[in-house]
Design an enzyme around this catalytic site. Structure first.
Site, PDB file in Angstrom:
ATOM      1  N   SER A 193       0.797  -1.229   0.000  1.00  0.00           N
ATOM      2  CA  SER A 193       0.000   0.000   0.000  1.00  0.00           C
ATOM      3  C   SER A 193       0.826   1.273   0.000  1.00  0.00           C
ATOM      4  CB  SER A 193      -0.943  -0.001   1.202  1.00  0.00           C
ATOM      5  OG  SER A 193      -1.962  -0.961   1.025  1.00  0.00           O
ATOM      6  N   CYS A 217      -7.831   2.034   1.817  1.00  0.00           N
ATOM      7  CA  CYS A 217      -8.953   1.285   1.255  1.00  0.00           C
ATOM      8  C   CYS A 217      -8.555   0.643  -0.071  1.00  0.00           C
ATOM      9  CB  CYS A 217     -10.145   2.221   1.066  1.00  0.00           C
ATOM     10  SG  CYS A 217     -11.539   1.471   0.214  1.00  0.00           S
TER      11      CYS A 217
END
Length: 681
Positions: A327, A383
């Protein structure tokens, strides 16, 4: 019978014989004179040189190697004087007997003898050959007291390399080692054979290797008259050697120590860069090794311990090993969405916990999803669904085209050897990478994986840190460098290694601000808040977790997976956020959640750099505490290598991503609860 003679005829014959003899003698003398002229006049220079070579020997004077210091002048590599036991073979009648005699005076093992024989074969007869180094005062006294009966044996003072910081920053500094036959071939090909006459060592790794041309210096020569037996009679002339240049680094060795200590016994890497110049402040690769082991030839036992270690301490993870960024890739993806017009800062999606594409369901880390998610929240809570959709909209060509200027998938050009290229995936890359037609096809699901920093993505910690430095310096990408000044050994002049901008990436200020503000909130209210709780400065960052192997849709439970198969932990950060002075990337191999392992290391490094203190970061939360926080905050970060997929068609299933370079990964261990994505931060 009376014989009649003609005096005139006899006289004519006699004169003819005299003339013939005279001509013959003249021709012989003429030939001798011509030969004499040829030897003494025409080939005078050649034979004079041959004669001088027989009478005069050129002995090399090895230069002192340059020193290496950090940005504050702390010595990292230096030379120190030591006594060596040496033998001049031309002065020894029985070499084996002399070696045996010396072995009775001081310890000389088989390794010393083998090394001596090898050096003896490569040396000239009148040069001294070292047998043993680092003699103690007692050993020197023993040899000197018996030298009268050991002709050709001498004790000399020589300079050896020393690394006073030991294992600290060893991958950066490197080490020197004995010159091998392969090294000799390379030296001769480069035309530097004369400058390495008499040298026994050269740089083998790190800065010692990449700056060998600066550190080595220029070899001097001493003319010595020798007799027919090759023994030196007297010195005729002396041309001193020129010492090698010194190196002053951008590295802060105390910051390096803080970084390495923060890792403890864990494996991984850390790269800290000054965004405004590209200067490397710290470059850690863990575990490390002691470069002093290599100076005089590493022992078999020590080499086996390093080479056979499952932790691979010789591997320079920071610049050579490649990993999926997880991420930490998302801020760059968010910026790509803004710059290409595929997203606006306020545009939001409704995250229901998964994303459907081509009959596949790509699961988010949070069951039920994060609700309404805009760009800011997508970075703060990490997310996945937001980036699944964004990757699908951008397409793989759009992603690769935007990421390439940041240096992903290309060497940064750092002044250290052994840098890896990494992989910025694209259909073109895949066609070149695989041979079979069915493997060359690019699938839509692979684009989705790339969007969250998984799939075929593979970058070095250095590439990620340098890309972050470009991001926080408003798009200016520098070539990272470790050397700040080269100091001339003769004049003391300091030649600066100027910052080298590679390119200016055109980015809009509003878009940059949107991404950077979100990265600040990651450490205020998001996935990195625990690590930076109470920090007296503002810091931007992003957690990341990189999957080591694919679960094929099953739930990841760290405690049920072998340690070497657990997820890698990432954290990137910059501080102070208002005017970044440091940008760093931290990777902990098999460390689990990014906020759990990597972020606390970043906190300790930034604390020391900005506050000049070694106070440790808050204790890392255990898995249970992190899970409960995730529920309260509305989600951690999920970044599986191959996202959890439901109803996958076998023909469309993505090819397994490449494994990281450092450690060969064993087969995947199945985990229970199929159909649920990993919960990572």
């Amino acid at each position: 019978m009376t014989e009649f003679r003609a005096p005139a005829v006899e006289l004519a014959r006699f004169r003819l014989r005299v003339v013939v003899a005279a001509v013959f003698v003249l021709v012989c003398f003429g030939l001798l004179a011509a030969r004499f002229h040829h030897l003494q006049v025409k080939r005078h220079d050649y034979f004079l040189t041959r004669a001088e070579d027989n009478r005069i020997a050129l002995l090399p004077v090895v230069p002192h190697r340059g020193t290496i210091v950090d940005r504050k002048g702390v010595v990292l590599a230096r030379n120190y004087a030591t006594y060596t036991l040496e033998i001049t073979p031309s002065q020894v009648r029985d070499l084996d007997a002399t070696l045996d005699e010396l072995a009775s005076l001081l310890p000389i093992d088989g390794r010393d003898r083998r090394r001596f024989r090898k050096l003896y074969e490569e040396s000239r007869n009148f040069e001294s050959v070292p047998l043993r180094s680092r003699l103690t005062d007692e050993e020197v006294a023993r040899v000197v007291s018996q030298r009268y009966r050991l002709p050709g044996v001498d004790v000399k003072a020589r300079l050896l390399r020393d690394y006073p910081q030991g294992t600290t920053a060893s991958h950066v500094i490197g080490y020197i080692g004995r010159i091998t036959e392969r090294d000799v071939e390379r030296i001769e090909e480069a035309g530097n054979a004369a400058n390495y006459r008499g040298s026994q060592h050269m740089g083998k790794a790190g800065l010692e290797q990449s700056y060998e041309h600066e550190l080595h210096g220029t070899t001097g020569f001493e003319q010595v008259e020798v007799n027919a037996g090759g023994r030196a009679v007297r010195a005729l002339s002396h041309t001193p050697a020129t010492s090698g240049n010194d190196l002053e680094l951008t590295l802060d060795i105390e910051l390096q120590k803080v970084a390495e200590k923060a890792f403890g016994d864990r494996r991984g890497a850390l790269v800290a860069i000054e965004p405004s110049t590209g200067g490397v402040l710290a470059l850690a690769s863990m575990p490390t090794y002691d470069p002093n082991l290599f100076v005089d030839g590493i022992s078999t036992q020590d080499w086996k311990a390093l080479n056979d270690s499952p932790d691979h301490p010789m591997l320079h993870r920071a610049i050579y090993s490649t990993y999926p960024p997880g991420s930490t890739f998302k801020p760059f993806m968010a910026l790509a969405g803004l710059e290409t017009g595929k997203r606006t800062a306020r545009q939001a999606i409704h995250d229901v916990g998964y994303f459907n594409s081509g009959g596949h369901r790509f699961m988010d880390d949070k069951i039920g999803g994060h609700g309404m998610v805009d760009l800011h929240k997508s970075i703060v809570v990490s997310c996945n669904t937001y980036y699944y959709q964004l990757a699908n909209d951008l397409g793989i060509e759009g992603i690769a085209g935007f990421m390439a200027p940041f240096g992903f998938g290309e060497r940064t050009g750092i002044d250290l050897p052994g840098e890896a290229t990494g992989v910025l995936p694209s259909p073109e890359w895949k066609r070149k990478r695989f041979k079979k037609a069915e493997q060359q096809r690019w699938f839509g699901g692979e684009t989705i994986s790339v969007g969250i920093g998984q799939g075929y993505n593979a970058y070095t910690p250095l590439q990620l840190a340098n890309a972050l430095a470009a991001l926080v310096s408003r798009g200016r990408l520098y070539r990272p460098h470790v050397v700040k000044y080269v100091v001339d050994s003769r004049t003391g002049e300091r030649r600066a290694v100027e910052p080298e901008p590679l390119r200016q990436i055109p980015l809009r200020d509003a878009h940059l601000r949107a991404v950077l503000d979100a990265m600040v909130d990651v450490n205020r209210t998001g996935t990195g808040k625990r690590a930076f709780k109470g920090a007296p400065y503002t810091v931007g960052g992003k957690t990341g977790t990189a999957q080591v192997f694919s679960l094929r849709g099953q739930r990841y439970v760290e405690g049920r997976v072998r340690e070497r198969l657990r997820d890698h932990s990432w954290f990137v950060a910059y501080a102070p956020a208002e005017n970044p002075k440091i940008a760093l990337a931290v990777l902990v191999e098999n460390g689990g959640f990014g906020a759990q392992s990597a972020a606390p290391i970043a906190r300790q490094v930034i604390d020391y750099y900005l506050l000049d203190q070694r106070a440790g970061a808050p204790a890392a939360e255990d898995e249970e505490g992190a899970e409960s926080e995730e529920g309260a905050e509305g989600g951690g970060e999920a970044s599986p290598a191959t996202p959890a997929v439901e109803s996958a068609t076998p023909a469309e299933e993505p090819t397994a991503p490449p494994q990281p370079r450092p450690v060969p990964q064993p087969a995947a261990v199945p985990a229970p609860q199929p159909g649920v994505a990993r919960s990572t931060r």
